[in-house]
Design an enzyme around this catalytic site. Structure first.
Site, short mmCIF file in Angstrom:
data_model
loop_
_atom_site.label_atom_id
_atom_site.label_comp_id
_atom_site.label_asym_id
_atom_site.label_seq_id
_atom_site.Cartn_x
_atom_site.Cartn_y
_atom_site.Cartn_z
N LYS A 92 5.49 -0.02 8.24
CA LYS A 92 5.02 1.26 7.71
C LYS A 92 6.17 2.26 7.75
O LYS A 92 6.74 2.51 8.81
CB LYS A 92 3.84 1.78 8.54
CG LYS A 92 3.15 3.00 7.95
CD LYS A 92 1.84 3.29 8.68
CE LYS A 92 1.09 4.44 8.02
NZ LYS A 92 -0.22 4.69 8.68
N ALA A 115 2.85 7.72 3.99
CA ALA A 115 3.71 6.54 4.21
C ALA A 115 3.32 5.43 3.25
O ALA A 115 2.30 5.49 2.57
CB ALA A 115 3.58 6.07 5.66
N GLN A 116 4.16 4.40 3.21
CA GLN A 116 3.81 3.19 2.47
C GLN A 116 4.13 1.98 3.34
O GLN A 116 4.90 2.06 4.30
CB GLN A 116 4.52 3.12 1.12
CG GLN A 116 6.01 2.91 1.14
CD GLN A 116 6.59 2.96 -0.28
OE1 GLN A 116 6.10 3.67 -1.15
NE2 GLN A 116 7.65 2.21 -0.51
N VAL A 117 3.54 0.83 2.97
CA VAL A 117 3.61 -0.36 3.82
C VAL A 117 4.23 -1.51 3.04
O VAL A 117 3.87 -1.77 1.88
CB VAL A 117 2.20 -0.76 4.32
CG1 VAL A 117 2.27 -2.04 5.16
CG2 VAL A 117 1.58 0.37 5.12
N ALA A 122 0.86 -1.19 0.00
CA ALA A 122 0.00 0.00 0.00
C ALA A 122 0.89 1.23 0.00
O ALA A 122 1.98 1.23 0.58
CB ALA A 122 -0.92 0.01 1.21
N ASP A 152 -11.14 7.48 11.77
CA ASP A 152 -10.91 7.48 10.32
C ASP A 152 -11.39 6.15 9.74
O ASP A 152 -10.67 5.45 9.03
CB ASP A 152 -9.42 7.68 10.02
CG ASP A 152 -9.16 8.16 8.60
OD1 ASP A 152 -10.12 8.62 7.94
OD2 ASP A 152 -8.02 8.07 8.13
N ALA A 165 0.49 5.61 0.29
CA ALA A 165 -0.35 6.80 0.48
C ALA A 165 0.55 8.03 0.54
O ALA A 165 1.76 7.96 0.37
CB ALA A 165 -1.18 6.65 1.75
N SER A 166 -0.08 9.18 0.81
CA SER A 166 0.67 10.44 0.75
C SER A 166 1.67 10.58 1.89
O SER A 166 2.68 11.25 1.75
CB SER A 166 -0.31 11.62 0.79
OG SER A 166 -1.11 11.56 1.94
#
Length: 537
Positions: free
Chosen positions: A163, A143-145, A138, A299, A140-141
């Site tokens: 992460k 972080a990434q996993v 994954a 969230d 995102a703006s």
């Protein structure tokens, strides 16, 4: 070095170009029509139309805003997501469209992620993990996993998710948020009453706070640990364990969860998951966090909620991404419960009084006017079946109405209202006939019972008992000191009474001396006068 799309370098010229590009997008997607709708016609609007000739404004305004934010890059996407939480400020069509923003950006290279991990722990990657997937699962703006595996202190192999914070994100964020602040101030100055009502500068500062919080992954790990501790005995939900030996500000390592996104309904049904039960469980988990724990995942969109596919826990909800959480005090809970109960009783006077009792309404506000406004908002809901009533929308309408009376609704309640809307949406997607109030009512009643009666007494005793047990051995000394002080006070009072009596005697003596002196002087004066009168004759 890898950089986010659309970022700006430190050179002043690049910052200027970034600002020009933002304004071009602003006009290209017709956002001038949105931000300056109540402003008088100006040369700026005319210029904007000229430099964006051929623009197509057929799409709804909310869709154009969403497309513009996606065009400007991941930080503006994140800004739009935060903006979507302020449904008390935004028109419904814009808020609904902004919830569609997807926080997906191209991943940064695995070499950069590995360098970040090795720098965070001061060790080579091979000494930390026995396996590390270079391809992120994954992105995102923020972080990434990556999936990986490690050997824990007990020598057990653990499947984990790593992460990693995006590199050089803080400078990029500071530059783009500084431009956002400038634009927000400009919109407030020239945008008229509608633009000022949206409070753009306040929203930008709220976004800046959220983003700074998300840049500290240790904060997220702490949130996750607290939620996991609260849910330890809850058979409906799973929250990944954080491996604290492998957590730092820009890298966190957590238990890898086996699940599928909650919105993949057909896949869930194929696995044998009852989506109606799943919908009810999601609502129960949320209200447990709100009314029992006072600490909730804020969230809860489909990207952050999965359903377990592990045979041992099949069908359980899995919560992910803990960068945004909300917390409620007992006062906040009571406000919510009382409002919900009054709403279903159609007691609009009580709702108005609750706003006044909270201290959020100016003292000079008329309760009758607020009651009438609340009635106008709430009464149409009762024309619908109970299962169609949205508690999130009720709260949102109340917050919007309250602003007319200069009520400043607390941020934690706005965050809860936004999350409640997310939970309702997911629940009704899984079960269109779900009655949210019937699911929530047992939690509300339980909370009310815990605030009054024996449970409250027992709870308070449990809270205060450590302090009382600490004081108990000191009671004889404290009692002796009290009695000693009492004896001293009595002695002091006796001495004081004697002094007062002596003072009174002294006052009487002084009065007599004063009267005697006055009499003596008067007598002498009379004698002298008499002598002069006799000699005069």
């Amino acid at each position: 070095m890898h950089r986010l799309p659309g970022n700006i370098r430190s050179k002043p010229g690049m910052k200027l170009l970034r600002g020009i590009y933002i304004f071009w997008i602003f006009f290209r997607y017709g956002l001038d029509e949105l931000a300056l709708s109540s402003a008088p016609q100006s040369g700026l609007r005319t210029l904007g139309r000229l430099i964006t000739l051929g623009r197509n404004l057929d799409a709804p305004r909310g869709q154009r805003l969403r497309m513009a934010l996606e065009k400007l890059g991941p930080l503006f996407v994140k800004f739009g997501q935060v903006l979507s939480t302020r449904r008390d400020l935004l028109p419904p069509d814009i808020a609904a469209e902004l919830t569609k923003l997807q926080d997906r950006v191209p991943p940064f290279p695995a070499e950069v992620a590995i360098a970040t991990i090795e720098r965070a722990f001061g060790k080579p990657l091979d000494s930390l993990f026995v396996q590390f997937d270079r391809e992120p699962v994954a992105s995102a703006s923020v972080a990434q996993v990556h999936f990986a595996a490690l050997i824990d202190r007990q020598g057990v192999r653990r499947e984990v998710a790593v992460k990693v914070l995006r590199p050089d994100l803080l400078p990029v964020m500071e530059k783009d948020t500084s431009l956002m602040r400038w634009m927000a101030g400009w919109i407030e100055r020239v945008g008229g009453a509608d633009a000022r009502r949206l409070k753009p500068r306040e929203v930008v500062e709220e976004f800046n706070k959220y983003l700074h919080d998300e840049l500290d992954l240790m904060r997220e790990a702490g949130n996750a640990t607290q939620l996991r501790r609260n849910a330890a005995n809850n058979p409906l939900v799973l929250i990944p364990e954080m491996y604290w030996d492998f957590c730092a500000q820009d890298v966190i390592v957590m238990e890898r969860m086996q699940g599928v996104p909650i919105n993949q309904i057909e896949r869930l049904q194929a696995l044998g998951v009852d989506t109606r039960v799943l919908a009810a469980n999601g609502v129960k988990v949320f209200f447990t966090q709100v009314f029992r724990d006072g600490f909730f995942h804020a969230d809860m969109h489909p990207g952050n909620i999965q359903v377990s596919t592990d045979p041992a826990t099949l069908g359980r909800l899995i919560l992910l991404d803990f960068g945004i959480v909300g917390s409620l005090t007992d006062f906040d809970k009571e406000y919510l419960v009382q409002n919900f109960m009054a709403f279903f009783r159609r007691d609009y006077r009580r709702i108005a009084e609750l706003h006044l009792e909270s201290g959020w309404v100016p003292a000079d506000a008329r309760v009758e006017e607020l009651e009438a406004a609340v009635r106008t908002v709430c009464e149409p809901y009762f024309e619908r079946p109970l299962r169609e009533i949205s508690l999130g929308l009720v709260l949102m309408r109340l917050f919007q109405t309250s602003r007319r009376f200069n009520v400043e609704i607390q941020p934690q309640l706005v965050l809860l209202q936004k999350t409640l809307l997310n939970v309702e949406g997911l629940g009704r997607e899984l079960d269109p006939n779900m009655d949210l109030w019937s699911t929530a009512r047992p939690f509300v009643k339980k909370w009310m019972l815990e605030q009054v009666g024996p449970r409250r007494l027992i709870s308070e005793w449990q809270k205060q008992s450590p302090r009382l047990f600490k004081i108990l051995p000191q009671l004889p000394v404290l009692l002796h000191d009290y009695l000693e002080q009492g004896t001293q006070v009595k002695a002091q009072q006796h001495d004081l009474q004697q002094l007062i009596a002596e003072q009174r005697q002294t006052n009487v003596l002084l009065q007599r001396l004063l009267y005697g002196a006055i009499g003596f002087i008067a007598g002498m004066a009379a004698f002298v006068l008499l002598q002069r009168l006799l000699h005069g004759f």
